[in-house]
Design a protein around this motif. Structure first.
Motif, PDB file in Angstrom:
ATOM      1  N   SER A  47       0.801  -1.213   0.000  1.00  0.00           N
ATOM      2  CA  SER A  47       0.000   0.000   0.000  1.00  0.00           C
ATOM      3  C   SER A  47       0.841   1.275   0.000  1.00  0.00           C
ATOM      4  O   SER A  47       2.012   1.272   0.414  1.00  0.00           O
ATOM      5  CB  SER A  47      -0.936   0.013   1.218  1.00  0.00           C
ATOM      6  N   ALA A  48       0.242   2.358  -0.441  1.00  0.00           N
ATOM      7  CA  ALA A  48       0.887   3.672  -0.421  1.00  0.00           C
ATOM      8  C   ALA A  48       1.193   4.060   1.015  1.00  0.00           C
ATOM      9  O   ALA A  48       0.391   3.843   1.918  1.00  0.00           O
ATOM     10  CB  ALA A  48      -0.027   4.699  -1.064  1.00  0.00           C
ATOM     11  N   GLY A  49       2.379   4.622   1.224  1.00  0.00           N
ATOM     12  CA  GLY A  49       2.774   5.025   2.560  1.00  0.00           C
ATOM     13  C   GLY A  49       3.559   3.979   3.308  1.00  0.00           C
ATOM     14  O   GLY A  49       4.162   4.266   4.345  1.00  0.00           O
ATOM     15  N   GLY A  50       3.552   2.733   2.821  1.00  0.00           N
ATOM     16  CA  GLY A  50       4.305   1.660   3.457  1.00  0.00           C
ATOM     17  C   GLY A  50       5.787   1.751   3.136  1.00  0.00           C
ATOM     18  O   GLY A  50       6.211   2.556   2.302  1.00  0.00           O
ATOM     19  N   PRO A  51       6.625   0.919   3.771  1.00  0.00           N
ATOM     20  CA  PRO A  51       8.078   1.002   3.595  1.00  0.00           C
ATOM     21  C   PRO A  51       8.555   0.867   2.152  1.00  0.00           C
ATOM     22  O   PRO A  51       9.374   1.659   1.686  1.00  0.00           O
ATOM     23  CB  PRO A  51       8.594  -0.155   4.457  1.00  0.00           C
ATOM     24  N   THR A  52       8.054  -0.139   1.431  1.00  0.00           N
ATOM     25  CA  THR A  52       8.500  -0.340   0.050  1.00  0.00           C
ATOM     26  C   THR A  52       8.032   0.799  -0.841  1.00  0.00           C
ATOM     27  O   THR A  52       8.745   1.228  -1.759  1.00  0.00           O
ATOM     28  CB  THR A  52       7.986  -1.693  -0.487  1.00  0.00           C
ATOM     29  N   ASP A  53       6.842   1.309  -0.571  1.00  0.00           N
ATOM     30  CA  ASP A  53       6.315   2.443  -1.327  1.00  0.00           C
ATOM     31  C   ASP A  53       7.185   3.682  -1.123  1.00  0.00           C
ATOM     32  O   ASP A  53       7.459   4.422  -2.071  1.00  0.00           O
ATOM     33  CB  ASP A  53       4.878   2.727  -0.882  1.00  0.00           C
ATOM     34  N   VAL A  54       7.628   3.905   0.109  1.00  0.00           N
ATOM     35  CA  VAL A  54       8.496   5.047   0.408  1.00  0.00           C
ATOM     36  C   VAL A  54       9.774   4.969  -0.423  1.00  0.00           C
ATOM     37  O   VAL A  54      10.209   5.952  -1.032  1.00  0.00           O
ATOM     38  CB  VAL A  54       8.833   5.097   1.915  1.00  0.00           C
ATOM     39  N   VAL A  55      10.378   3.792  -0.456  1.00  0.00           N
ATOM     40  CA  VAL A  55      11.612   3.594  -1.224  1.00  0.00           C
ATOM     41  C   VAL A  55      11.359   3.814  -2.717  1.00  0.00           C
ATOM     42  O   VAL A  55      12.135   4.486  -3.405  1.00  0.00           O
ATOM     43  CB  VAL A  55      12.173   2.183  -0.981  1.00  0.00           C
ATOM     44  N   ALA A  56      10.256   3.268  -3.226  1.00  0.00           N
ATOM     45  CA  ALA A  56       9.936   3.395  -4.649  1.00  0.00           C
ATOM     46  C   ALA A  56       9.796   4.855  -5.051  1.00  0.00           C
ATOM     47  O   ALA A  56      10.308   5.272  -6.106  1.00  0.00           O
ATOM     48  CB  ALA A  56       8.648   2.639  -4.956  1.00  0.00           C
ATOM     49  N   ARG A  57       9.128   5.629  -4.233  1.00  0.00           N
ATOM     50  CA  ARG A  57       8.901   7.039  -4.581  1.00  0.00           C
ATOM     51  C   ARG A  57      10.181   7.864  -4.493  1.00  0.00           C
ATOM     52  O   ARG A  57      10.346   8.847  -5.223  1.00  0.00           O
ATOM     53  CB  ARG A  57       7.785   7.607  -3.709  1.00  0.00           C
ATOM     54  N   LEU A  58      11.097   7.465  -3.612  1.00  0.00           N
ATOM     55  CA  LEU A  58      12.393   8.131  -3.552  1.00  0.00           C
ATOM     56  C   LEU A  58      13.202   7.869  -4.825  1.00  0.00           C
ATOM     57  O   LEU A  58      13.853   8.767  -5.361  1.00  0.00           O
ATOM     58  CB  LEU A  58      13.184   7.631  -2.344  1.00  0.00           C
ATOM     59  N   LEU A  59      13.148   6.632  -5.313  1.00  0.00           N
ATOM     60  CA  LEU A  59      13.935   6.253  -6.488  1.00  0.00           C
ATOM     61  C   LEU A  59      13.329   6.746  -7.790  1.00  0.00           C
ATOM     62  O   LEU A  59      14.051   6.980  -8.767  1.00  0.00           O
ATOM     63  CB  LEU A  59      14.061   4.726  -6.550  1.00  0.00           C
ATOM     64  N   ALA A  60      12.001   6.896  -7.827  1.00  0.00           N
ATOM     65  CA  ALA A  60      11.302   7.184  -9.083  1.00  0.00           C
ATOM     66  C   ALA A  60      11.778   8.480  -9.736  1.00  0.00           C
ATOM     67  O   ALA A  60      11.931   8.542 -10.965  1.00  0.00           O
ATOM     68  CB  ALA A  60       9.798   7.237  -8.838  1.00  0.00           C
ATOM     69  N   VAL A  61      12.026   9.504  -8.939  1.00  0.00           N
ATOM     70  CA  VAL A  61      12.396  10.811  -9.515  1.00  0.00           C
ATOM     71  C   VAL A  61      13.758  10.764 -10.211  1.00  0.00           C
ATOM     72  O   VAL A  61      13.858  11.099 -11.400  1.00  0.00           O
ATOM     73  CB  VAL A  61      12.355  11.913  -8.441  1.00  0.00           C
ATOM     74  N   PRO A  62      14.835  10.347  -9.533  1.00  0.00           N
ATOM     75  CA  PRO A  62      16.122  10.300 -10.244  1.00  0.00           C
ATOM     76  C   PRO A  62      16.168   9.258 -11.357  1.00  0.00           C
ATOM     77  O   PRO A  62      16.864   9.453 -12.362  1.00  0.00           O
ATOM     78  CB  PRO A  62      17.136   9.970  -9.141  1.00  0.00           C
ATOM     79  N   GLU A  74       2.982   2.796  -8.905  1.00  0.00           N
ATOM     80  CA  GLU A  74       1.622   2.254  -8.882  1.00  0.00           C
ATOM     81  C   GLU A  74       1.559   1.098  -7.883  1.00  0.00           C
ATOM     82  O   GLU A  74       2.372   0.186  -7.933  1.00  0.00           O
ATOM     83  CB  GLU A  74       1.235   1.771 -10.277  1.00  0.00           C
ATOM     84  N   ASN A  75       0.610   1.157  -6.972  1.00  0.00           N
ATOM     85  CA  ASN A  75       0.470   0.136  -5.936  1.00  0.00           C
ATOM     86  C   ASN A  75      -0.497  -0.958  -6.383  1.00  0.00           C
ATOM     87  O   ASN A  75      -1.655  -0.679  -6.682  1.00  0.00           O
ATOM     88  CB  ASN A  75      -0.023   0.766  -4.639  1.00  0.00           C
ATOM     89  N   THR A  76       0.004  -2.179  -6.440  1.00  0.00           N
ATOM     90  CA  THR A  76      -0.826  -3.344  -6.743  1.00  0.00           C
ATOM     91  C   THR A  76      -0.833  -4.221  -5.498  1.00  0.00           C
ATOM     92  O   THR A  76       0.088  -4.991  -5.250  1.00  0.00           O
ATOM     93  CB  THR A  76      -0.272  -4.127  -7.948  1.00  0.00           C
ATOM     94  N   VAL A  77      -1.874  -4.055  -4.696  1.00  0.00           N
ATOM     95  CA  VAL A  77      -1.894  -4.612  -3.343  1.00  0.00           C
ATOM     96  C   VAL A  77      -2.738  -5.870  -3.281  1.00  0.00           C
ATOM     97  O   VAL A  77      -3.782  -5.966  -3.927  1.00  0.00           O
ATOM     98  CB  VAL A  77      -2.467  -3.561  -2.358  1.00  0.00           C
ATOM     99  N   GLY A  78      -2.278  -6.832  -2.470  1.00  0.00           N
ATOM    100  CA  GLY A  78      -3.108  -8.000  -2.207  1.00  0.00           C
ATOM    101  C   GLY A  78      -2.339  -9.296  -2.172  1.00  0.00           C
ATOM    102  O   GLY A  78      -1.207  -9.396  -2.664  1.00  0.00           O
ATOM    103  N   ALA A  79      -2.944 -10.307  -1.555  1.00  0.00           N
ATOM    104  CA  ALA A  79      -2.402 -11.670  -1.483  1.00  0.00           C
ATOM    105  C   ALA A  79      -0.990 -11.698  -0.912  1.00  0.00           C
ATOM    106  O   ALA A  79      -0.108 -12.417  -1.404  1.00  0.00           O
ATOM    107  CB  ALA A  79      -2.446 -12.328  -2.853  1.00  0.00           C
TER     108      ALA A  79
END
Length: 335
Positions: A47-62, A74-79
């Motif tokens: 989900s957005a705001g979680g640890p992996t999401d935080v890392v992804a958004r930091l890397l996405a810009v550079p 894009e968050n694809t959550v589940g299972a």
């Protein structure tokens, strides 16, 4: 009238084939030279705001700056984090849909009996990204004030204690399961749809305990007002929070859970495209803002030799073998 055919020499055929191959090669090079021509989607299994999401958004810009195109998270959550890899495994191998995932790629084969993908066969590997320690936390008003008190309280009141996690199959669930296994207790586990909601309820006092990544927990630990911290899950203390002892030194011998992250693409993604993605990843992990923010989250970006396809491939294979033994010994299952 008899039709006449002009014989074609072997040299002519060979020349034609060579010309066709050259044309194809030029076309492939042209494609590689123009890629990417549109937005690249970086899929996050949580989900957005979680640890992996935080890392992804930091890397996405550079990464986007290196590629010359926007990288959208894009968050694809589940299972338990398995929906996103299943999606990537089925995606068109053109480099426009990639994924960042943590060590759940290595633990899923042992946790799930019917996994819809094979981590070692169904992906191309862009490279490792970073290593993240975990911490064991409680709500602020939990009765225990240190790890010894926590052990005593949990053993005496296990039917009353709740343990949150970020979802079935998430690393926080695995960490919690290993914690219970080593203490010999069975707590009430409360799965959430991501680490963010789990942390919110911990701070709100709705659940008692949570084991989660420092990318999520470091800010709330450092403010000292909303949670209690009982230890870190790595063999050594963290340089950013040296006063917090490890669980190992407090009695849970051999307790070692460090969350590593890697970046993946669908199997069959062209080699030249993979090279550009790897270059973009390496640009991102050298970015000064990324390094600063990752350090603030008590995490470590990998060295350049690990941020390679081969580095991730070898590490993933070793981790699959390692966690298969650990999970089976602990009797942990997501199903």
């Amino acid at each position: 009238m008899t039709a006449r055919f002009t014989p074609i020499s072997r040299r002519t055929i060979t020349g034609s084939i060579a010309a066709a191959c050259a044309a194809l090669a030029l076309g492939g090079n042209a494609l590689a030279n123009t890629w990417p021509e549109k937005t690249v989607t970086l899929v996050v299994p949580y989900s957005a705001g979680g640890p992996t999401d935080v890392v992804a958004r930091l890397l996405a810009v550079p990464m986007g700056q290196s590629l010359g195109q926007t990288v959208v998270v894009e968050n694809t959550v589940g299972a338990g984090g398995t929906l996103a890899p299943a999606r990537i495994a089925r995606s068109k191998p053109d480099g426009y849909t990639i994924m960042i995932h943590h060590m759940g790629m290595a633990t899923a084969p042992a946790l799930y009996k019917k996994l819809p993908y094979d981590p070692l066969k169904d992906f191309e590997y862009i490279g490792q990204v970073l290593d993240v320690p975990m911490t064991l936390l409680s709500r602020k008003d939990f009765p225990a004030n240190n790890f010894q008190e926590l052990q005593d309280y949990v053993k005496k009141n296990q039917d009353k204690v709740s343990l949150a996690n970020a979802g079935i199959g998430a690393v926080s669930q695995l960490c919690g399961m290993l914690f219970m296994h080593q203490l010999g207790v069975k707590l009430t586990t409360v799965p959430y749809k991501g680490a963010g909601p789990a942390m919110n309820d911990l701070m709100g006092g709705q659940v008692d305990l949570l084991c989660d990544q420092t990318t999520q927990t470091a800010p709330v630990i450092q403010d000292g007002k909303r949670v209690k911290v009982f230890g870190v899950t790595t063999p050594q203390r963290l340089s950013s929070m040296p006063n917090i002892p490890t669980l190992d030194e407090q009695g849970l011998k051999g307790f070692d859970v460090k969350v590593w992250h890697g970046m993946y693409a669908p199997k069959g993604t062209p080699r030249d495209v993979m090279a550009k993605l790897n270059t973009a990843l390496n640009v991102a992990i050298k970015d000064e803002n990324v390094k600063k923010r990752i350090a603030e989250l008590s995490s470590d970006l990998v060295t350049p030799d690990k941020a390679t396809p081969e580095g991730l491939r070898k590490h993933l294979a070793a981790e699959v073998a390692r966690w298969d033994k650990v999970i089976k010994a602990a009797g942990v299952s997501a199903e």
